[in-house]
Design a protein around this motif. Structure first.
Motif, PDB file in Angstrom:
ATOM      1  N   LEU A  25     -40.048  45.158  31.088  1.00 20.06           N
ATOM      2  CA  LEU A  25     -40.215  45.310  32.535  1.00 20.06           C
ATOM      3  C   LEU A  25     -40.011  43.947  33.181  1.00 20.06           C
ATOM      4  O   LEU A  25     -40.695  42.971  32.828  1.00 20.06           O
ATOM      5  N   SER A  26     -39.081  43.884  34.091  1.00 17.29           N
ATOM      6  CA  SER A  26     -38.758  42.606  34.706  1.00 17.29           C
ATOM      7  C   SER A  26     -38.666  42.777  36.218  1.00 17.29           C
ATOM      8  O   SER A  26     -38.466  43.889  36.726  1.00 17.29           O
ATOM      9  N   PRO A  27     -38.813  41.693  36.975  1.00 18.15           N
ATOM     10  CA  PRO A  27     -38.675  41.791  38.431  1.00 18.15           C
ATOM     11  C   PRO A  27     -37.248  42.222  38.805  1.00 18.15           C
ATOM     12  O   PRO A  27     -36.293  41.928  38.102  1.00 18.15           O
ATOM     13  N   GLY A  28     -37.130  42.913  39.890  1.00 16.67           N
ATOM     14  CA  GLY A  28     -35.819  43.348  40.348  1.00 16.67           C
ATOM     15  C   GLY A  28     -35.901  44.720  40.980  1.00 16.67           C
ATOM     16  O   GLY A  28     -36.987  45.279  41.198  1.00 16.67           O
ATOM     17  N   LEU A  29     -34.745  45.258  41.292  1.00 21.18           N
ATOM     18  CA  LEU A  29     -34.679  46.564  41.912  1.00 21.18           C
ATOM     19  C   LEU A  29     -35.235  47.613  40.954  1.00 21.18           C
ATOM     20  O   LEU A  29     -34.795  47.700  39.811  1.00 21.18           O
ATOM     21  N   PRO A  30     -36.243  48.415  41.384  1.00 20.21           N
ATOM     22  CA  PRO A  30     -36.824  49.416  40.473  1.00 20.21           C
ATOM     23  C   PRO A  30     -35.766  50.374  39.950  1.00 20.21           C
ATOM     24  O   PRO A  30     -34.876  50.827  40.665  1.00 20.21           O
TER      25      PRO A  30
END
Length: 505
Positions: A25-30
């Motif tokens: 899970l990484s930051p960014g557009l879901p």
């Protein structure tokens, strides 16, 4: 923590392989991306898992989610990865501590409401996990009895994602496999119900004792179907290895009974004459599934009204009958299934099939030849026994002496198979029908020249193929085993020729 890993099992044919389900899970557009050669059902898992997680009272992480299935080069099929994907995703988001799932295989499909639904192929998957060193598995509750068949594993069932979360988070108990209840045994079919047809009964006994293929040709009402349906009643129960293979095949096909125990009775498959090639030898979209000949593995495949089957379907059986396995290659992979089944074919002698016999047959000679000609020479060459049955007579039908029951015949079959298994143990074989031709023609099992003189004459005259030569010799060994002799003699070879060619019947 934004990374988690959970174990699952991928299945290709009957071969299972441990699969690591990774979640990052990484930051960014879901969004959700699934890698690792998933099929359509796996691509759709992101929608099933999302609904199941939310409807189970858990928070869905609004982050960029990458799900990877290792090894990435192994094609993945089906929905059995859903439960492992949900657990890995919740672990990666920090919602679930995954330490209790360390070294545990998770299998199961998720419904949108969070229920864990049963999946096909749990038995071979769990067996593969055990072979890889896994000692604990969690499966859908309806599959738990099936999974518990594999020794050395601690199996627990789960019916909802909420129950799995409670187990991991709070140590709540999972579900034990149900106690195995022996399947009720009814009277079943019995050879005592078959009146007359001494030749047909003898052929059936020889086929059962040696594992030989059988063709029954005769008019309607002669007892062809009754004899074929009673062949399983004189076959011995499956040993542990064979029972595990047969049960695994039925698990893949989704045909296991509710109790989930090992199938000990030889299976019996009787497809309709409109059956297609994929239904007989295996097929389907994506990865090919087992067909009737594999579902009849270690049992009986019965083709009633055999000439009515499509030519392509009948010809497709030739290779599996010869090699005892089916290799199905598709664009997304190759699946191999065992197919060591006894083929029994029943056929009328002509389209009109007048029960009164040839003297009242309405078919011209060319029509008769064409009808049985639908069974090609190469296919019939693989059929060890080719028996012609006569119409039933009143004296046979009304006989006061009861025919032998299946239990009596089965005892002779077991004794004959035991003798064959002892004799062929140096070759690693158990049945006469499985012995390679070269072994039969070499010392110490080569028959004397005077006993095979008729066979060699037929081979030189071209009325018997080399394959047919070997099959007659195998039949002779089976006849000797049934009669309690160490080796076949000239009379055994003569009877084997008669059963093979149908001459003098």
């Amino acid at each position: 923590m934004s990374y988690a890993r959970v174990l699952c099992v991928g299945l290709v044919g009957m071969t299972g392989q441990l699969v690591e389900v990774e979640a990052d899970l990484s930051p960014g557009l879901p969004g959700v991306v699934i890698t690792g050669l998933p099929d359509t059902a796996l691509h759709e898992a992101r929608d099933r898992v999302r609904a199941a997680v939310v409807n189970s009272g858990q928070r869905w992480p609004n982050r960029r989610i990458t799900l990877n299935l290792l090894p990435a080069t192994l094609p993945k099929f089906g929905s059995a990865f859903d439960l492992a994907i949900a657990a890995a995703l919740l672990g990666g988001s920090g919602e679930l501590p995954l330490a209790p799932l360390d070294g545990v295989v998770l299998l199961g499909e998720l419904g949108l409401d969070g229920t864990v639904r049963p999946v096909r192929g749990v038995l071979p998957m769990v067996a593969a996990a055990a072979k890889a060193g896994i000692r604990r598995v969690i499966v859908p509750a309806p599959n738990s009895a099936e999974a518990a068949v594999v020794p050395g594993l601690r199996v627990r069932g789960v019916d909802t994602l909420h129950r799995l979360v409670a187990f991991v988070r709070d140590g709540a108990p999972l579900m034990d496999p149900p106690a195995r209840v022996p399947a009720p045994t009814g009277p079943g079919t019995d050879l005592a119900e078959v009146a007359g047809q001494g030749l047909g009964r003898r052929a059936l006994e020889v086929a059962a004792a040696g594992g030989h293929h059988l063709a029954l040709i005769g008019p309607p009402g002669a007892g062809k179907t009754m004899l074929a349906e009673r062949l399983p009643s004189i076959l011995p129960e499956l040993d542990d290895t064979a029972a595990l293979e047969v049960t695994a095949l039925h698990s893949i096909a989704g045909l296991l009974p509710a109790d989930g125990g090992l199938l000990r009775r030889p299976p019996f498959q009787a497809p309709h004459h409109t059956a297609t090639v994929p239904s007989l030898v295996g097929g389907g979209s994506g990865l090919a599934r087992p067909g009737s000949i594999s579902l009849a593995h270690r049992g009986v495949l019965f083709l009633d009204e055999a000439p009515e089957f499509g030519k392509a379907a009948l010809e497709a059986l030739r290779q599996p009958l010869e090699h005892g396995r089916v290799l199905l290659t598709r664009s997304r992979g190759t699946a191999e299934y065992p197919a060591r089944a006894q083929l029994v074919m029943a056929a009328n002698p002509c389209p009109c099939a007048n029960p009164a016999g040839d003297d009242r047959c309405e078919c011209p000679p060319l029509t008769r030849r064409r009808y049985l000609g639908r069974l090609s020479g190469p296919l019939l060459d693989r059929i060890d026994l080719q028996v012609r049955l006569s119409p039933m007579r009143a004296a046979e039908l009304m006989a006061s002496v009861a025919p032998e029951p299946s239990a009596v015949v089965a005892a002779r079959v077991v004794a004959a198979r035991s003798a064959a298994a002892t004799r062929w143990s140096p070759l690693g074989r158990r049945l006469n029908a499985e012995i390679p031709g070269p072994a039969l023609r070499q010392s110490p099992w080569r028959l004397p020249a005077e006993d095979t003189a008729e066979l060699r004459a037929r081979l030189d005259a071209g009325s018997l193929s080399a394959r047919g030569f070997d099959r007659v010799v195998r039949l002779a060994w089976t006849i000797a085993d049934l009669d309690g002799r160490d080796r076949p003699d000239k009379q055994d070879v003569a009877e084997a020729i008669q059963l093979r060619t149908g001459e003098g019947m």
